[in-house]
Design an enzyme around this catalytic site. Structure first.
Site, PDB file in Angstrom:
ATOM      1  N   GLU A 218       0.832  -1.202   0.000  1.00  0.00           N
ATOM      2  CA  GLU A 218       0.000   0.000   0.000  1.00  0.00           C
ATOM      3  C   GLU A 218       0.868   1.253   0.000  1.00  0.00           C
ATOM      4  O   GLU A 218       1.930   1.253   0.630  1.00  0.00           O
ATOM      5  CB  GLU A 218      -0.934   0.003   1.222  1.00  0.00           C
ATOM      6  CG  GLU A 218      -1.981  -1.107   1.201  1.00  0.00           C
ATOM      7  CD  GLU A 218      -2.986  -1.003   2.343  1.00  0.00           C
ATOM      8  OE1 GLU A 218      -2.877  -0.050   3.150  1.00  0.00           O
ATOM      9  OE2 GLU A 218      -3.860  -1.855   2.444  1.00  0.00           O
TER      10      GLU A 218
ATOM     11  N   HIS B  11      -8.345   1.181   1.623  1.00  0.00           N
ATOM     12  CA  HIS B  11      -8.126   1.138   3.072  1.00  0.00           C
ATOM     13  C   HIS B  11      -9.035   2.147   3.783  1.00  0.00           C
ATOM     14  O   HIS B  11      -8.577   3.046   4.503  1.00  0.00           O
ATOM     15  CB  HIS B  11      -6.659   1.406   3.408  1.00  0.00           C
ATOM     16  CG  HIS B  11      -6.238   0.767   4.703  1.00  0.00           C
ATOM     17  ND1 HIS B  11      -5.001   0.192   4.886  1.00  0.00           N
ATOM     18  CD2 HIS B  11      -6.881   0.606   5.886  1.00  0.00           C
ATOM     19  CE1 HIS B  11      -4.904  -0.285   6.118  1.00  0.00           C
ATOM     20  NE2 HIS B  11      -6.042  -0.049   6.736  1.00  0.00           N
TER      21      HIS B  11
END
Length: 530
Positions: free
Chosen positions: A262, A280
């Site tokens: 990420e 997220h």
């Protein structure tokens, strides 16, 4: 008047809490992105309130000559160098429970989305199409949901799923039968969960034990047509293997909020039919962000004004007077818990702690919290002394404390016993006059073991050649031994060795020891030293 810097975006209400409590506050929400400017001014402040944009490095802490506390509005503290903060005497706090409901709701929303193909149906309709026959979904009613991790967030998901009249299976190493009954779930092992679940959702931290918990081999055991939801941590699922199973139809759908890398600009799961992905967003609601902001402002104010410590990741909840005496014993308590936690693979039903002699007169609540945190860190490295007792209660783990007057050769000692359905495992330790914790008894066998960061535990029958095999194998593979302790019940019976190593024992080292056929058990151990 203490002075706090807020270097990330925090709600105005939280900022006002500082002011109302009598704390001077500078609200500079973009300063955290400017490392050089932050380093120039950080020396003026007693407290630093952050989210995720500010990176608190060892270099920054060197400039923070007056800093006493860092408060993270949220649970994750990957952006804070906690060991460096500890060395500087800076407390690091987080807010571990402020976004639990929000994250659980996101998992439920993702489950609905993948069951009814909502994102793809929305895009199709926006494009002017009317494809009713294309988007045939499935009901959640009467389906079986497998929940991996029945802690704070997992238990909320379970509650919501039961409200939808789903059948719920749960896997959690610390989930007792009693707690499972209280939650209204059936406790199962992973293979049963894989084989019987129509939907599977993950609510565990990412550790060495949980990384790729849904591996390629596990995916082969899944019930055909299952749908996978992950709003917990990237890395829990082998994304490439899951993508293959989605393409060949063994898995009907997936919904992911988190990814192995990420920010996720690419993933094997991207652009696959019936895969819902979000960036997220688990904790991204107005309520959750407000909750964690208010909590961190209250906690930091309490510490700076009264010395009260809540949700600290690197400091026990004890008074200043207690800390000077209890420090070594708190470290010992954590090490004892960490030992039995790492050695225990079955669900723990109870943790029993015995305090003998001088230590029995100390703050046993803090010592108990250190023991429980040590045990729980084996499966959740983010746990701290405040959240560990809560986690134990959520999982139905009974904690019992006994204290007694001095009864042996030591001025005081602590003995920790964990109870599972099949066995009990115990270890005892003391603090020597040099202030260093020692293990003094393992499995009822007396030892005198110095505790190091990297250790190796072995168990064998007391026969000739075992020590030689141990030393030769480690030597051949270049492993240096800092300290070596042996113990046995009696000649020819059970014997153990616990080694303090200069580095973590590699997989090839462990495999080589097991291949010798000399050992009944070979287990690497890690302890937080400092």
């Amino acid at each position: 008047m203490p002075k706090v810097l807020v270097s990330d975006k925090l709600s105005e209400t939280a900022v006002q809490i500082f002011r109302d409590r009598g704390v001077e506050v500078d609200y500079l929400p973009d300063l955290g992105k400017d490392k050089e400017k932050l380093a120039e001014v950080i020396g003026q402040y007693d407290g630093l309130a952050i989210r995720s944009a500010t990176k608190v490095t060892e270099k920054l802490l060197e400039k923070a000559v007056n800093l006493k506390v860092i408060g993270r509005a949220g649970i994750g503290v990957d952006n804070v160098d906690i060991p460096a903060a500890s060395k500087k005497g800076v407390i690091v706090m987080n807010t571990p429970f402020g976004n639990s409901v929000t994250t659980a709701e996101h998992a439920i929303a993702m489950m609905f989305a993948v069951a009814r193909q909502l994102p793809e149906a929305s895009s199709s309709t926006h494009a002017g199409k009317w494809e009713k026959n294309r988007f045939m979904g499935v009901e959640l009613f009467n389906k079986t949901l497998g929940v991996v991790g029945a802690g704070n967030i997992g238990s909320i998901v379970i509650n919501r799923a039961l409200g939808l009249h789903m059948k719920v299976l749960a896997y959690d190493p610390f989930l007792s039968e009693e707690r499972a009954k209280e939650l209204g779930v059936t406790k199962v092992e992973l293979d049963d969960l894989w084989a019987k679940s129509d939907f599977i959702t993950f609510h565990v931290p990412l550790t060495d034990k949980t990384r790729d918990i849904l591996s390629r081999d596990a995916i082969a055991k899944l019930k055909p047509g299952v749908r996978i939801i992950n709003c917990a941590r990237g890395g829990l699922v082998d994304e490439a293997a899951l993508a293959e199973a989605l393409r060949d139809g063994r898995v009907a759908g997936a919904a992911f909020d988190v990814f192995a890398e990420e920010p996720a600009t690419a993933s094997p799961l991207f652009n696959l039919p019936n895969v819902v992905v979000t960036p997220h967003l688990g904790a991204s609601t107005t309520e959750a962000q407000e909750n964690v902001a208010l909590q961190v402002a209250e906690q930091m104010s309490d510490y700076l004004l009264t010395g009260a410590v809540q949700n600290a990741l690197n400091m026990p909840s004890v008074t200043a007077e207690e800390a000077a005496v209890m420090g070594p014993w708190l470290r010992l308590a954590g090490h004892l818990g960490a030992f039995v936690g790492q050695m225990t693979d079955q669900p723990i039903k109870a943790i029993n702690v015995l305090y003998d002699g001088s230590v029995a007169e100390m703050n046993l609540n803090a010592l108990n919290a250190a023991v429980i945190a040590g045990v729980m860190k084996a499966t959740n490295p983010d746990v701290n002394m405040v959240s560990a007792p809560v986690m134990a209660r959520e999982r139905g783990v009974q904690v019992a404390t006994t204290h007694q007057e001095k009864s042996g050769a030591f001025d005081g000692y602590i003995k920790v016993t964990v109870v599972t359905a099949e066995r009990e495992r115990s270890i005892a330790g003391t603090v020597f006059s040099d202030g260093k914790p020692r293990f003094i008894q393992i499995r009822g066998i007396n030892v005198d073991a110095e505790i190091g960061e990297h250790m190796l535990y072995t168990r064998n029958k007391d026969v000739p050649g075992v020590i030689g095999a141990l030393g030769t194998t480690l030597g051949d593979l270049g492993v240096n031994i800092a300290n070596f302790t042996l113990g046995r019940t009696r000649s020819g019976e059970d014997a153990i060795a616990i080694l303090y190593l200069d580095e973590p024992p590699r997989t090839e080292v462990l495999d080589a020891l097991r291949r010798t056929g000399k050992f009944l058990q070979v287990r690497p151990l890690h302890f937080e030293i400092g």
